[in-house]
Design a protein around this motif. Structure first.
Motif, PDB file in Angstrom:
ATOM      1  N   GLN A  79       9.070   7.868 -16.912  1.00  0.00           N
ATOM      2  CA  GLN A  79      10.125   8.274 -15.979  1.00  0.00           C
ATOM      3  C   GLN A  79       9.785   7.882 -14.547  1.00  0.00           C
ATOM      4  OE1 GLN A  79      12.492  11.743 -16.446  1.00  0.00           O
ATOM      5  NE2 GLN A  79      11.258  12.481 -18.174  1.00  0.00           N
ATOM      6  N   LEU A  80       8.520   8.064 -14.185  1.00  0.00           N
ATOM      7  CA  LEU A  80       8.088   7.679 -12.831  1.00  0.00           C
ATOM      8  C   LEU A  80       8.358   6.197 -12.570  1.00  0.00           C
ATOM      9  CD1 LEU A  80       6.496   7.934 -10.156  1.00  0.00           C
ATOM     10  CD2 LEU A  80       4.395   7.585 -11.491  1.00  0.00           C
ATOM     11  N   HIS A  81       7.992   5.353 -13.520  1.00  0.00           N
ATOM     12  CA  HIS A  81       8.197   3.916 -13.329  1.00  0.00           C
ATOM     13  C   HIS A  81       9.684   3.576 -13.217  1.00  0.00           C
ATOM     14  CE1 HIS A  81       4.232   1.920 -13.595  1.00  0.00           C
ATOM     15  NE2 HIS A  81       3.874   3.089 -14.089  1.00  0.00           N
ATOM     16  N   PHE A 126       0.807  -1.216   0.000  1.00  0.00           N
ATOM     17  CA  PHE A 126       0.000   0.000   0.000  1.00  0.00           C
ATOM     18  C   PHE A 126       0.842   1.269   0.000  1.00  0.00           C
ATOM     19  CE2 PHE A 126      -3.193  -3.139   1.117  1.00  0.00           C
ATOM     20  CZ  PHE A 126      -4.220  -2.752   0.268  1.00  0.00           C
ATOM     21  N   ASP A 127       2.026   1.235   0.593  1.00  0.00           N
ATOM     22  CA  ASP A 127       2.919   2.398   0.470  1.00  0.00           C
ATOM     23  C   ASP A 127       3.205   2.692  -0.991  1.00  0.00           C
ATOM     24  OD1 ASP A 127       2.970   2.613   3.179  1.00  0.00           O
ATOM     25  OD2 ASP A 127       5.120   2.245   3.420  1.00  0.00           O
ATOM     26  N   ASN A 128       3.530   1.655  -1.738  1.00  0.00           N
ATOM     27  CA  ASN A 128       3.839   1.849  -3.160  1.00  0.00           C
ATOM     28  C   ASN A 128       2.600   2.224  -3.963  1.00  0.00           C
ATOM     29  OD1 ASN A 128       6.773   1.331  -3.819  1.00  0.00           O
ATOM     30  ND2 ASN A 128       6.317  -0.427  -2.513  1.00  0.00           N
ATOM     31  N   ALA A 129       1.479   1.584  -3.661  1.00  0.00           N
ATOM     32  CA  ALA A 129       0.249   1.895  -4.397  1.00  0.00           C
ATOM     33  C   ALA A 129      -0.139   3.355  -4.190  1.00  0.00           C
ATOM     34  CB  ALA A 129      -0.882   0.975  -3.945  1.00  0.00           C
ATOM     35  N   HIS A 130      -0.007   3.844  -2.952  1.00  0.00           N
ATOM     36  CA  HIS A 130      -0.353   5.244  -2.692  1.00  0.00           C
ATOM     37  C   HIS A 130       0.609   6.194  -3.384  1.00  0.00           C
ATOM     38  CE1 HIS A 130      -2.804   3.636   0.817  1.00  0.00           C
ATOM     39  NE2 HIS A 130      -3.653   4.408   0.174  1.00  0.00           N
ATOM     40  N   LYS A 178      -0.526   8.948  -6.083  1.00  0.00           N
ATOM     41  CA  LYS A 178      -0.246  10.369  -5.875  1.00  0.00           C
ATOM     42  C   LYS A 178       0.465  10.973  -7.088  1.00  0.00           C
ATOM     43  CE  LYS A 178       2.994  12.500  -3.409  1.00  0.00           C
ATOM     44  NZ  LYS A 178       4.053  12.482  -2.384  1.00  0.00           N
ATOM     45  N   GLU A 179       1.450  10.258  -7.577  1.00  0.00           N
ATOM     46  CA  GLU A 179       2.213  10.774  -8.726  1.00  0.00           C
ATOM     47  C   GLU A 179       1.332  10.846  -9.973  1.00  0.00           C
ATOM     48  OE1 GLU A 179       5.329  11.845  -8.566  1.00  0.00           O
ATOM     49  OE2 GLU A 179       6.033  11.028  -6.638  1.00  0.00           O
ATOM     50  N   MET A 180       0.491   9.842 -10.145  1.00  0.00           N
ATOM     51  CA  MET A 180      -0.431   9.855 -11.287  1.00  0.00           C
ATOM     52  C   MET A 180      -1.346  11.076 -11.205  1.00  0.00           C
ATOM     53  SD  MET A 180      -1.846   8.660 -14.026  1.00  0.00           S
ATOM     54  CE  MET A 180      -1.594   6.921 -14.417  1.00  0.00           C
ATOM     55  N   LYS A 197      -8.358  -2.770  -6.389  1.00  0.00           N
ATOM     56  CA  LYS A 197      -9.124  -1.578  -6.769  1.00  0.00           C
ATOM     57  C   LYS A 197      -8.179  -0.414  -7.089  1.00  0.00           C
ATOM     58  CE  LYS A 197     -12.779   1.386  -5.084  1.00  0.00           C
ATOM     59  NZ  LYS A 197     -12.965   2.144  -3.842  1.00  0.00           N
ATOM     60  N   MET A 198      -7.168  -0.218  -6.256  1.00  0.00           N
ATOM     61  CA  MET A 198      -6.206   0.861  -6.502  1.00  0.00           C
ATOM     62  C   MET A 198      -5.452   0.643  -7.812  1.00  0.00           C
ATOM     63  SD  MET A 198      -4.548   1.895  -2.818  1.00  0.00           S
ATOM     64  CE  MET A 198      -3.870   3.421  -3.504  1.00  0.00           C
ATOM     65  N   ARG A 199      -5.126  -0.604  -8.058  1.00  0.00           N
ATOM     66  CA  ARG A 199      -4.407  -0.950  -9.273  1.00  0.00           C
ATOM     67  C   ARG A 199      -5.262  -0.662 -10.505  1.00  0.00           C
ATOM     68  NH1 ARG A 199      -3.268  -6.633 -11.481  1.00  0.00           N
ATOM     69  NH2 ARG A 199      -1.110  -6.577 -12.173  1.00  0.00           N
ATOM     70  N   LYS A 200      -6.527  -1.085 -10.437  1.00  0.00           N
ATOM     71  CA  LYS A 200      -7.463  -0.832 -11.547  1.00  0.00           C
ATOM     72  C   LYS A 200      -7.585   0.667 -11.816  1.00  0.00           C
ATOM     73  CE  LYS A 200      -9.579  -4.117 -13.919  1.00  0.00           C
ATOM     74  NZ  LYS A 200      -8.350  -4.343 -14.689  1.00  0.00           N
ATOM     75  N   GLU A 201      -7.625   1.456 -10.754  1.00  0.00           N
ATOM     76  CA  GLU A 201      -7.758   2.901 -10.927  1.00  0.00           C
ATOM     77  C   GLU A 201      -6.527   3.493 -11.610  1.00  0.00           C
ATOM     78  OE1 GLU A 201     -10.750   3.642  -7.117  1.00  0.00           O
ATOM     79  OE2 GLU A 201      -8.646   4.276  -6.982  1.00  0.00           O
TER      80      GLU A 201
END
Lengths: 190, 190
Positions: free
Chosen positions: B88-90, B58-62, B66-68, B121-125
């Motif tokens: 670049q973000l990836h 979840f740290d990484n997902a958030h 945020k960056e997106m 759900k976060m991934r899908k978003e």
DNA sequence: CCTACCGATCGGTAGG
DNA sequence: CCTACCGATCGGTAGG
């Protein structure tokens, strides 16, 4: 069911479980349930849990090595056509042998020695042949000058979503995947 | 070592073990050895094995979410620049948070409910936002007309080799990786 | 192909 | 932070 058919069934179900849960999290009791046996009866068909993983990993490694050799030795193909043929190979393997190729991709690290070293050697050889092809294309001027390793791994990685995503019978056609990925990777998205 | 430092150390070592051996094959005893504790003492710092995985995922997902959001809302960037910013973000995430991002990528499936559903759900978003950007580029004529899902997953996959391959301090510079991958993906290899 | 069982190891807790 | 320990589960074997 004949004995060899039962063994095939065990290998297929195991590949699916290895893909979905990973090798360490797949228990022989769960595998046995899915093929309607008791855990101990699995050992009439297979030697050990790891033997299943070895079969999956090396069957696929040998298949990739064989196809690579065929493409390398085909003198009617130029460099661009050879790279396209390899892209097609990866898409075909990923869609035809979905579960098996995923286990091959992700679970090989759970092999014990000496199998692990043998597997890594085959993998290095495959990558080396692919990289040599890219380098040849760069020397010829067919491909842009770039770091060959970055390019190689970018290409190889780009197929990995297929193993999670592709479902047989999906509305999307394999030919469309091939055409679009070849165009995106060779010519870019813009 | 202060308590919060020790906890941080545990999370870091755990991420590395999860990457190298996978979550199910990482034992709390092995983790304890590497941070020079007994297994039972780990539980003074963390609640459970899965809590570590939850923190990593979840740290990484958030962070990605945020960056997106920042890129989406940045009206000074056109579609091409936004896609480049995501590439670049990836690459930055993969090189700066190597172990953590790998666990995030590969081990999230071992989350239990309801965390698994929340994560998916976060991934899908995130994928939906990325795909919408690609579709906007196609409508504008900036990108070639293609199946947006195939293109999305081809792009997202193409970074995955970094997690295995990149070692801090390697001779190859992150800027070179960014430049070459952006060019290969946007303009192709030929 | 099954029942019964083995030693090893797992995540985690009690209690100090 | 440790020692001691819990029940559960693991891959695999013996014996029929």
């Amino acid at each position: 069911m004949a004995n060899s058919q039962k063994k095939q069934k065990i290998l297929e179900v195991a590949a699916r479980l290895f893909r979905d849960k990973g090798y360490p999290a797949t228990s022989m009791r769960h595998l046995a349930d899915e093929v309607q046996l008791k855990a101990s009866s699995l050992y009439n068909h297979i030697g050990s849990k790891e033997e299943i993983l070895q079969t999956i990993c090396f069957d696929n490694a040998h298949r990739f090595a064989k196809e690579m050799k065929g493409i390398q030795e085909n003198s009617t193909l130029d460099v661009t056509e050879k790279v396209k043929a390899l892209i097609q190979l990866h898409i075909e393997m990923a869609t035809q042998e979905i579960t098996s190729v995923t286990a091959f991709n992700d679970e090989w690290r759970h092999l014990s020695e000496p199998h692990l070293s043998n597997f890594m050697k085959m993998r290095k050889e495959y990558e080396g042949a692919f990289k040599a092809l890219l380098q040849k294309g760069m020397e010829e001027g067919t491909f842009k000058q770039k770091n060959a390793s970055i390019l190689l791994y970018t290409l190889l990685s780009s197929f990995r979503w297929l193993y999670d995503w592709y479902k047989p019978g999906k509305s999307i056609q394999i030919q469309q995947i091939k055409d679009e990925m070849i165009d995106s990777l060779m010519n870019g998205i813009s």
